[in-house]
Scaffold this motif. Structure first.
Motif, mmCIF file in Angstrom:
data_model
loop_
_atom_site.group_PDB
_atom_site.id
_atom_site.type_symbol
_atom_site.label_atom_id
_atom_site.label_comp_id
_atom_site.label_asym_id
_atom_site.label_seq_id
_atom_site.Cartn_x
_atom_site.Cartn_y
_atom_site.Cartn_z
ATOM 1 N N ARG A 57 33.371 42.698 39.075
ATOM 2 C CA ARG A 57 34.596 41.645 39.177
ATOM 3 C C ARG A 57 34.885 40.761 40.462
ATOM 4 O O ARG A 57 35.606 39.722 39.646
ATOM 5 N N PHE A 58 34.090 40.932 40.950
ATOM 6 C CA PHE A 58 34.116 40.027 42.358
ATOM 7 C C PHE A 58 33.536 38.355 41.314
ATOM 8 O O PHE A 58 33.726 37.072 40.645
ATOM 9 N N GLN A 59 32.398 38.694 40.115
ATOM 10 C CA GLN A 59 32.508 37.191 39.206
ATOM 11 C C GLN A 59 32.655 36.906 38.557
ATOM 12 O O GLN A 59 33.071 35.451 38.881
ATOM 13 N N ASP A 60 33.991 38.218 38.180
ATOM 14 C CA ASP A 60 34.802 37.175 36.836
ATOM 15 C C ASP A 60 36.343 36.555 37.696
ATOM 16 O O ASP A 60 36.511 35.908 37.160
ATOM 17 N N GLY A 61 36.493 37.065 39.453
ATOM 18 C CA GLY A 61 37.176 36.308 39.589
ATOM 19 C C GLY A 61 36.441 35.398 39.866
ATOM 20 O O GLY A 61 37.522 34.204 39.744
ATOM 21 N N VAL A 62 35.632 34.719 40.449
ATOM 22 C CA VAL A 62 34.997 33.854 40.749
ATOM 23 C C VAL A 62 35.144 32.589 39.480
ATOM 24 O O VAL A 62 35.038 30.981 39.497
ATOM 25 N N ARG A 63 35.054 33.167 38.032
ATOM 26 C CA ARG A 63 34.949 32.405 37.204
ATOM 27 C C ARG A 63 36.059 31.858 37.065
ATOM 28 O O ARG A 63 36.152 30.902 36.173
ATOM 29 N N ALA A 64 37.468 32.764 36.890
ATOM 30 C CA ALA A 64 38.596 32.629 36.824
ATOM 31 C C ALA A 64 39.184 31.201 37.741
ATOM 32 O O ALA A 64 39.750 30.447 37.409
ATOM 33 N N ILE A 65 38.583 31.511 38.804
ATOM 34 C CA ILE A 65 39.214 30.780 40.171
ATOM 35 C C ILE A 65 38.744 28.976 39.360
ATOM 36 O O ILE A 65 39.051 27.886 39.630
ATOM 37 N N PHE A 66 37.225 29.178 39.414
ATOM 38 C CA PHE A 66 36.609 28.078 39.041
ATOM 39 C C PHE A 66 37.429 27.619 37.744
ATOM 40 O O PHE A 66 37.149 26.425 37.527
ATOM 41 N N SER A 67 38.157 28.134 36.923
ATOM 42 C CA SER A 67 38.383 27.971 35.327
ATOM 43 C C SER A 67 39.370 27.017 35.582
ATOM 44 O O SER A 67 40.571 25.926 35.008
ATOM 45 N N LEU A 68 40.404 27.403 37.019
ATOM 46 C CA LEU A 68 41.571 26.979 37.354
ATOM 47 C C LEU A 68 41.644 25.430 38.392
ATOM 48 O O LEU A 68 42.826 24.875 38.947
ATOM 49 N N TRP A 69 40.365 25.830 38.945
ATOM 50 C CA TRP A 69 39.503 24.574 39.405
ATOM 51 C C TRP A 69 40.320 22.725 38.877
ATOM 52 O O TRP A 69 39.919 22.304 37.500
ATOM 53 N N GLU A 70 41.222 22.347 38.998
ATOM 54 C CA GLU A 70 41.526 20.793 38.137
ATOM 55 C C GLU A 70 39.871 20.140 38.204
ATOM 56 O O GLU A 70 40.004 19.619 37.620
ATOM 57 N N ASP A 71 39.630 20.198 39.694
ATOM 58 C CA ASP A 71 38.163 18.695 39.241
ATOM 59 C C ASP A 71 37.309 19.063 37.934
ATOM 60 O O ASP A 71 36.940 18.560 37.644
ATOM 61 N N LEU A 72 37.040 20.736 38.040
ATOM 62 C CA LEU A 72 36.300 20.924 36.922
ATOM 63 C C LEU A 72 36.554 21.150 35.703
ATOM 64 O O LEU A 72 35.849 20.286 34.643
ATOM 65 N N ARG A 73 38.263 20.929 35.351
ATOM 66 C CA ARG A 73 38.865 20.877 34.051
ATOM 67 C C ARG A 73 38.255 19.836 33.742
ATOM 68 O O ARG A 73 38.236 19.554 32.746
ATOM 69 N N LEU A 74 38.817 18.168 34.556
ATOM 70 C CA LEU A 74 38.550 17.472 34.319
ATOM 71 C C LEU A 74 37.847 16.960 34.420
ATOM 72 O O LEU A 74 36.628 16.781 32.897
ATOM 73 N N ILE A 75 36.559 17.916 34.899
ATOM 74 C CA ILE A 75 34.846 17.191 34.836
ATOM 75 C C ILE A 75 34.023 17.703 33.584
ATOM 76 O O ILE A 75 33.966 17.064 32.484
ATOM 77 N N VAL A 76 34.960 19.311 32.112
ATOM 78 C CA VAL A 76 34.442 19.450 31.957
ATOM 79 C C VAL A 76 35.158 19.219 29.860
ATOM 80 O O VAL A 76 34.631 18.357 29.691
ATOM 81 N N THR A 77 36.792 18.566 30.852
ATOM 82 C CA THR A 77 37.050 17.528 29.534
ATOM 83 C C THR A 77 36.670 16.320 28.875
ATOM 84 O O THR A 77 36.420 15.614 27.832
ATOM 85 N N HIS A 78 36.255 15.733 30.538
ATOM 86 C CA HIS A 78 35.854 14.115 30.023
ATOM 87 C C HIS A 78 34.280 14.029 29.915
ATOM 88 O O HIS A 78 32.948 13.098 29.744
ATOM 89 N N GLN A 79 33.974 14.967 30.068
ATOM 90 C CA GLN A 79 32.268 15.849 29.842
ATOM 91 C C GLN A 79 31.477 14.362 30.877
ATOM 92 O O GLN A 79 30.223 13.718 30.506
ATOM 93 N N PHE A 80 31.746 14.612 32.366
ATOM 94 C CA PHE A 80 31.034 13.875 33.343
ATOM 95 C C PHE A 80 30.077 14.378 33.023
ATOM 96 O O PHE A 80 28.573 13.727 34.198
ATOM 97 N N GLY A 81 29.319 15.522 32.346
ATOM 98 C CA GLY A 81 28.416 16.331 32.788
ATOM 99 C C GLY A 81 26.774 16.024 30.959
ATOM 100 O O GLY A 81 26.163 16.867 31.265
#
Length: 143
Positions: free
Chosen positions: A59-83
């Motif tokens: 459950r903790f892992q799921d919560g961490v993943r959910a928080i990361f999925s809502l983090w705007e910086d990471l969403r932009l990174i993934v959307t624009h394929q900065f990695g």
């Protein structure tokens, strides 16, 4: 009587509810108490504790993943394929590393989480996170 007093008495009569709860006999109460004591006295099976611990970790892992999925910086990174084309996998790696940190460091504090997040974004994606975003995510994760 005043008009106000009469209204209050009428309201009290309307709102009063008859007691419809069943009255348990004293012997029934005693039997229920004894049953409850037996349940509390039974030792917990170690596999039950391990399952509970594993379930909590999942459950903790799921919560961490959910928080990361809502983090705007990471969403932009993934959307624009900065990695690069593997941005999603790189983010998953950052999450796994963070979860490992939670397991291995006893005194994992909020500022350490924020520093880790900032360093991860800068190293893995060559991105400077928006001001305060790492601290905000760290604060949520730390709770």
């Amino acid at each position: 009587k005043t008009e106000k007093t009469e209204k209050m008495e009428k309201t009290e009569k309307v709102t009063e509810k008859p007691d419809t709860t069943e009255k348990a006999e004293p012997t029934e109460k005693l039997e229920k108490a004894e049953q409850a004591e037996k349940v509390e006295a039974e030792p917990l099976d170690q596999s039950t504790e391990l399952l509970s611990s594993e379930e909590s970790w999942n459950r903790f892992q799921d919560g961490v993943r959910a928080i990361f999925s809502l983090w705007e910086d990471l969403r932009l990174i993934v959307t624009h394929q900065f990695g690069g084309s593997q941005s999603v996998q790189v983010v998953d790696g950052v999450i796994e590393d963070l979860l490992d940190q939670f397991c291995n460091i006893k005194d994992f504090e909020e500022h350490i989480i924020a520093e880790y997040l900032r360093a991860s974004l800068e190293t893995n994606f060559q991105v400077i996170p928006s001001e305060g975003s790492c601290e905000e995510v760290a604060k949520i994760l730390y709770r």
